[in-house]
Design a protein around this motif. Structure first.
Motif, PDB file in Angstrom:
ATOM      1  N   ARG A  56      19.892  50.593  57.762  1.00  0.00           N
ATOM      2  CA  ARG A  56      20.687  51.527  58.285  1.00  0.00           C
ATOM      3  C   ARG A  56      22.004  51.528  57.418  1.00  0.00           C
ATOM      4  NH1 ARG A  56      20.891  51.291  65.009  1.00  0.00           N
ATOM      5  NH2 ARG A  56      18.570  51.056  65.315  1.00  0.00           N
ATOM      6  N   ILE A  57      22.319  50.348  57.128  1.00  0.00           N
ATOM      7  CA  ILE A  57      23.422  50.288  55.893  1.00  0.00           C
ATOM      8  C   ILE A  57      23.335  51.186  54.832  1.00  0.00           C
ATOM      9  CG2 ILE A  57      24.796  48.775  54.436  1.00  0.00           C
ATOM     10  CD1 ILE A  57      24.977  46.416  56.168  1.00  0.00           C
ATOM     11  N   MET A  58      21.829  50.906  54.410  1.00  0.00           N
ATOM     12  CA  MET A  58      21.791  51.707  53.120  1.00  0.00           C
ATOM     13  C   MET A  58      21.777  53.464  53.253  1.00  0.00           C
ATOM     14  SD  MET A  58      21.292  50.019  50.423  1.00  0.00           S
ATOM     15  CE  MET A  58      20.725  51.078  49.255  1.00  0.00           C
ATOM     16  N   ALA A  59      21.335  53.595  54.513  1.00  0.00           N
ATOM     17  CA  ALA A  59      21.650  54.997  54.932  1.00  0.00           C
ATOM     18  C   ALA A  59      22.838  55.475  54.950  1.00  0.00           C
ATOM     19  CB  ALA A  59      20.869  55.336  56.105  1.00  0.00           C
ATOM     20  N   ASN A  60      23.900  54.494  55.182  1.00  0.00           N
ATOM     21  CA  ASN A  60      25.255  54.955  55.652  1.00  0.00           C
ATOM     22  C   ASN A  60      26.366  54.654  54.416  1.00  0.00           C
ATOM     23  OD1 ASN A  60      25.483  56.046  58.265  1.00  0.00           O
ATOM     24  ND2 ASN A  60      23.912  54.656  58.431  1.00  0.00           N
ATOM     25  N   VAL A  61      25.957  54.112  53.194  1.00  0.00           N
ATOM     26  CA  VAL A  61      26.746  54.051  52.048  1.00  0.00           C
ATOM     27  C   VAL A  61      26.620  55.063  50.570  1.00  0.00           C
ATOM     28  CG1 VAL A  61      27.091  51.479  52.529  1.00  0.00           C
ATOM     29  CG2 VAL A  61      25.289  52.067  50.895  1.00  0.00           C
ATOM     30  N   ARG A  62      27.519  55.204  49.930  1.00  0.00           N
ATOM     31  CA  ARG A  62      27.329  56.090  48.936  1.00  0.00           C
ATOM     32  C   ARG A  62      26.432  55.449  47.775  1.00  0.00           C
ATOM     33  NH1 ARG A  62      33.390  55.755  47.865  1.00  0.00           N
ATOM     34  NH2 ARG A  62      32.731  53.611  48.112  1.00  0.00           N
ATOM     35  N   PRO A  63      25.870  56.157  46.946  1.00  0.00           N
ATOM     36  CA  PRO A  63      24.888  55.789  45.864  1.00  0.00           C
ATOM     37  C   PRO A  63      25.751  54.673  45.010  1.00  0.00           C
ATOM     38  CG  PRO A  63      24.779  57.902  45.853  1.00  0.00           C
ATOM     39  CD  PRO A  63      25.878  57.691  47.062  1.00  0.00           C
ATOM     40  N   LYS A  64      27.125  54.750  44.736  1.00  0.00           N
ATOM     41  CA  LYS A  64      27.728  53.707  43.916  1.00  0.00           C
ATOM     42  C   LYS A  64      27.987  52.401  44.708  1.00  0.00           C
ATOM     43  CE  LYS A  64      32.370  55.605  44.428  1.00  0.00           C
ATOM     44  NZ  LYS A  64      33.430  56.382  43.626  1.00  0.00           N
ATOM     45  N   ASP A  65      27.943  52.308  46.204  1.00  0.00           N
ATOM     46  CA  ASP A  65      27.979  51.076  46.898  1.00  0.00           C
ATOM     47  C   ASP A  65      26.913  50.151  46.507  1.00  0.00           C
ATOM     48  OD1 ASP A  65      30.273  52.167  47.760  1.00  0.00           O
ATOM     49  OD2 ASP A  65      29.551  52.942  49.632  1.00  0.00           O
ATOM     50  N   ILE A  66      27.371  48.998  46.360  1.00  0.00           N
ATOM     51  CA  ILE A  66      26.359  47.827  46.136  1.00  0.00           C
ATOM     52  C   ILE A  66      26.359  46.820  47.331  1.00  0.00           C
ATOM     53  CG2 ILE A  66      25.769  45.876  44.699  1.00  0.00           C
ATOM     54  CD1 ILE A  66      27.833  47.488  42.475  1.00  0.00           C
ATOM     55  N   ILE A  68      29.947  46.024  48.355  1.00  0.00           N
ATOM     56  CA  ILE A  68      30.945  46.211  47.146  1.00  0.00           C
ATOM     57  C   ILE A  68      31.149  47.618  46.881  1.00  0.00           C
ATOM     58  CG2 ILE A  68      31.584  45.812  44.658  1.00  0.00           C
ATOM     59  CD1 ILE A  68      29.412  43.461  44.699  1.00  0.00           C
ATOM     60  N   MET A  69      32.396  48.121  47.100  1.00  0.00           N
ATOM     61  CA  MET A  69      32.854  49.640  46.904  1.00  0.00           C
ATOM     62  C   MET A  69      33.620  49.911  45.606  1.00  0.00           C
ATOM     63  SD  MET A  69      33.240  50.769  51.022  1.00  0.00           S
ATOM     64  CE  MET A  69      31.756  50.456  52.059  1.00  0.00           C
ATOM     65  N   PRO A  70      32.918  49.959  44.732  1.00  0.00           N
ATOM     66  CA  PRO A  70      33.549  50.323  43.389  1.00  0.00           C
ATOM     67  C   PRO A  70      34.644  51.607  43.695  1.00  0.00           C
ATOM     68  CG  PRO A  70      31.444  50.201  43.000  1.00  0.00           C
ATOM     69  CD  PRO A  70      31.599  50.121  44.176  1.00  0.00           C
ATOM     70  N   GLU A  71      35.655  51.588  42.897  1.00  0.00           N
ATOM     71  CA  GLU A  71      36.635  52.915  42.688  1.00  0.00           C
ATOM     72  C   GLU A  71      37.013  53.349  44.399  1.00  0.00           C
ATOM     73  OE1 GLU A  71      33.837  55.143  40.627  1.00  0.00           O
ATOM     74  OE2 GLU A  71      34.647  54.433  38.880  1.00  0.00           O
ATOM     75  N   THR A  72      37.216  52.302  45.235  1.00  0.00           N
ATOM     76  CA  THR A  72      37.525  52.739  46.473  1.00  0.00           C
ATOM     77  C   THR A  72      38.658  51.864  47.195  1.00  0.00           C
ATOM     78  OG1 THR A  72      35.243  53.000  46.804  1.00  0.00           O
ATOM     79  CG2 THR A  72      36.286  52.897  48.852  1.00  0.00           C
TER      80      THR A  72
END
Ligand SMILES: [Mg+2]
Length: 455
Positions: A353-363, A375-379
């Motif tokens: 569920r987390i994976m389905a709700n983050v952006r591709p660049k989030d780790i 981890i949310m780069p450029e955020t």
């Protein structure tokens, strides 16, 4: 490309001659005059290639080769067997003893240099892979599947404008169990999803520019890893030199001896398959070392690497960086009441569920237990808070599958704490601590919510 080459021959004149040829091309040369000495030098001086005479009194070349290949310290060093012209059948015997290539005496300069170049290129690749293994990724021994892969029959694409040449190549190759494909049949191969192993490219008397094709095959992603063996008439030997520069793997002079053709295809294929197996193992090893096995998310080690990387980038480029610490509420209760199997099931679905709700660049990482960190780069902080809120809702929106021991579906909620990077002075430990403090705030305010320290 300079390299250290060990020359093994029982006859002094042969050793001297080979030494002169190699030193003229700026190779550095080690010498040995018998088998035991060769093995000793191979261990003590780590040559990059060994040129090994077959006929020697006492221990012959085959036995030397077998011993070199049986020792872990020397097994990776390519061995080129030097056989006399009359020993045609012995060439194959050399390959059976583990030799990587062979040359016929008297050794033709061009053939010698092209083999050495090909082997040095191969060395460069395998050395790199072995170094990665040394730096923590264990490759280990080949399993049976992998070992049998090395000797599987191959798919050979024959590129030649002469139907006569094609016929002459097709017969012996097919008799040896290989599949022969011509350019006209290449489309069918593409559709069948079979993999091409070797391109046999005629350089002489072709109606097109074979060198252009060679360069194209080498620079095209789909064909880059193919072995390209070029065949050439003696008077076109310059063309072969150019082909090798453009990345051809090997050269065979016409008129072509069937046995040599088969042996060359075999050595080339074994080499490229060996590299492929090593590559896969390194990739898999790297993956195992950074992925959490239960959830498929990144582990703590990878999390720390990425955090320090993105903190550096953020410092230099001035872009914001945030982390969200996510923790399942009352997770201990799930384990205690429904057992660890249900707990694991929840962790897996939670990760999905987390994976389905983050952006591709989030780790998304699982550093341990029921703790997760995104981890949310450029955020910046505000954006990270709304992203965390989206995750929170996705978890609370629908109950989880608890497995066989829980009759009903499980209500699961999460609390999340957001922290943003504070610039140069900030450390991983400090940022994580701020995220945890925010998480604690969310927990003590009644759980199932997102907090940041500023808010
Ligand atoms: Mg000899």
């Amino acid at each position: 490309m300079s390299a250290r080459i060990l020359v093994v021959d029982d006859i002094l004149a042969n050793r001297r001659l080979m030494q002169a040829k190699l030193e003229a091309k700026y190779y550095s040369v080690l010498l040995a005059e018998n088998g035991p000495q060769a093995i000793e030098v191979a261990h003590s001086s780590a040559p990059e290639i060994i040129l090994l005479d077959v006929m020697m009194p006492g221990m012959d070349g085959y036995e030397v080769c077998r011993q070199l290949k049986a020792s872990p310290e020397t097994a990776h060093i390519p061995v080129v067997m030097l056989t006399a012209l009359s020993e045609t059948a012995d060439r194959v015997r050399g390959l059976d003893a583990g030799a990587d290539d062979f040359l016929t005496k008297p050794v033709d300069d061009f053939a010698l240099m092209s083999r050495l170049n090909a082997l040095l290129r191969y060395n460069a690749v395998t050395t790199e892979l072995r170094q990665r293994e040394a730096s923590g990724v264990k490759i280990g021994a080949f399993n049976e599947d992998e070992a049998s892969t090395l000797n599987r029959p191959v798919n050979v694409l024959v590129v030649d404008t002469s139907p006569y040449n094609i016929k002459r190549l097709r017969e012996p190759l097919e008799r040896a169990g290989h599949s022969v494909i011509t350019l006209e049949e290449a489309d069918a191969l593409k559709k069948s999803n079979e993999k091409l192993d070797v391109v046999l490219l005629g350089l002489s008397n072709q109606g097109y520019d074979p060198l252009r094709l060679c360069a194209h095959l080498r620079t095209n992603d789909a064909t880059r890893a193919l072995s390209i063996i070029v065949t050439v008439d003696e008077r076109d030997i310059d063309l072969a030199g150019r082909a090798l520069e453009l990345g051809a793997s090997d050269v065979i002079q016409q008129p072509l001896a069937v046995e040599e053709l088969l042996a060359r295809i075999r050595t080339q294929t074994r080499r490229s398959r060996y590299v492929e197996i090593l590559r896969n193992r390194v990739d898999r090893g790297l993956e195992l070392s950074v992925i959490d096995q239960l959830t498929g998310l990144y582990n703590r080690r990878y999390m720390n690497n990425q955090l320090s990387l993105w903190m550096k980038r953020s410092s230099m480029g001035g872009t914001p960086l945030s982390v969200v610490s996510v923790d399942i509420d009352h997770f201990k209760k799930v384990n205690d009441v429904y057992g660890h199997e249900a707990g694991d099931r929840v962790l897996k679905e939670f990760a999905e569920r987390i994976m389905a709700n983050v952006r591709p660049k989030d780790i998304v990482c699982r550093p341990g237990g029921e703790e997760f960190l995104v981890i949310m780069p450029e955020t910046g902080g505000d954006l990270a808070c709304s992203a965390a809120e989206r995750i929170r809702r996705a978890i609370a929106a629908e109950p989880f599958d608890g497995g066989t021991r829980s009759s009903s579906r499980l209500e699961v909620t999460v609390s999340a704490g957001v922290a943003t990077f504070q610039g140069d002075e900030d450390t991983i430990a400090d940022m994580m601590r701020r995220a945890d403090d925010a998480l604690y705030k969310a927990k003590s305010a009644g759980r199932n919510q997102v907090k940041s320290l500023a808010a």
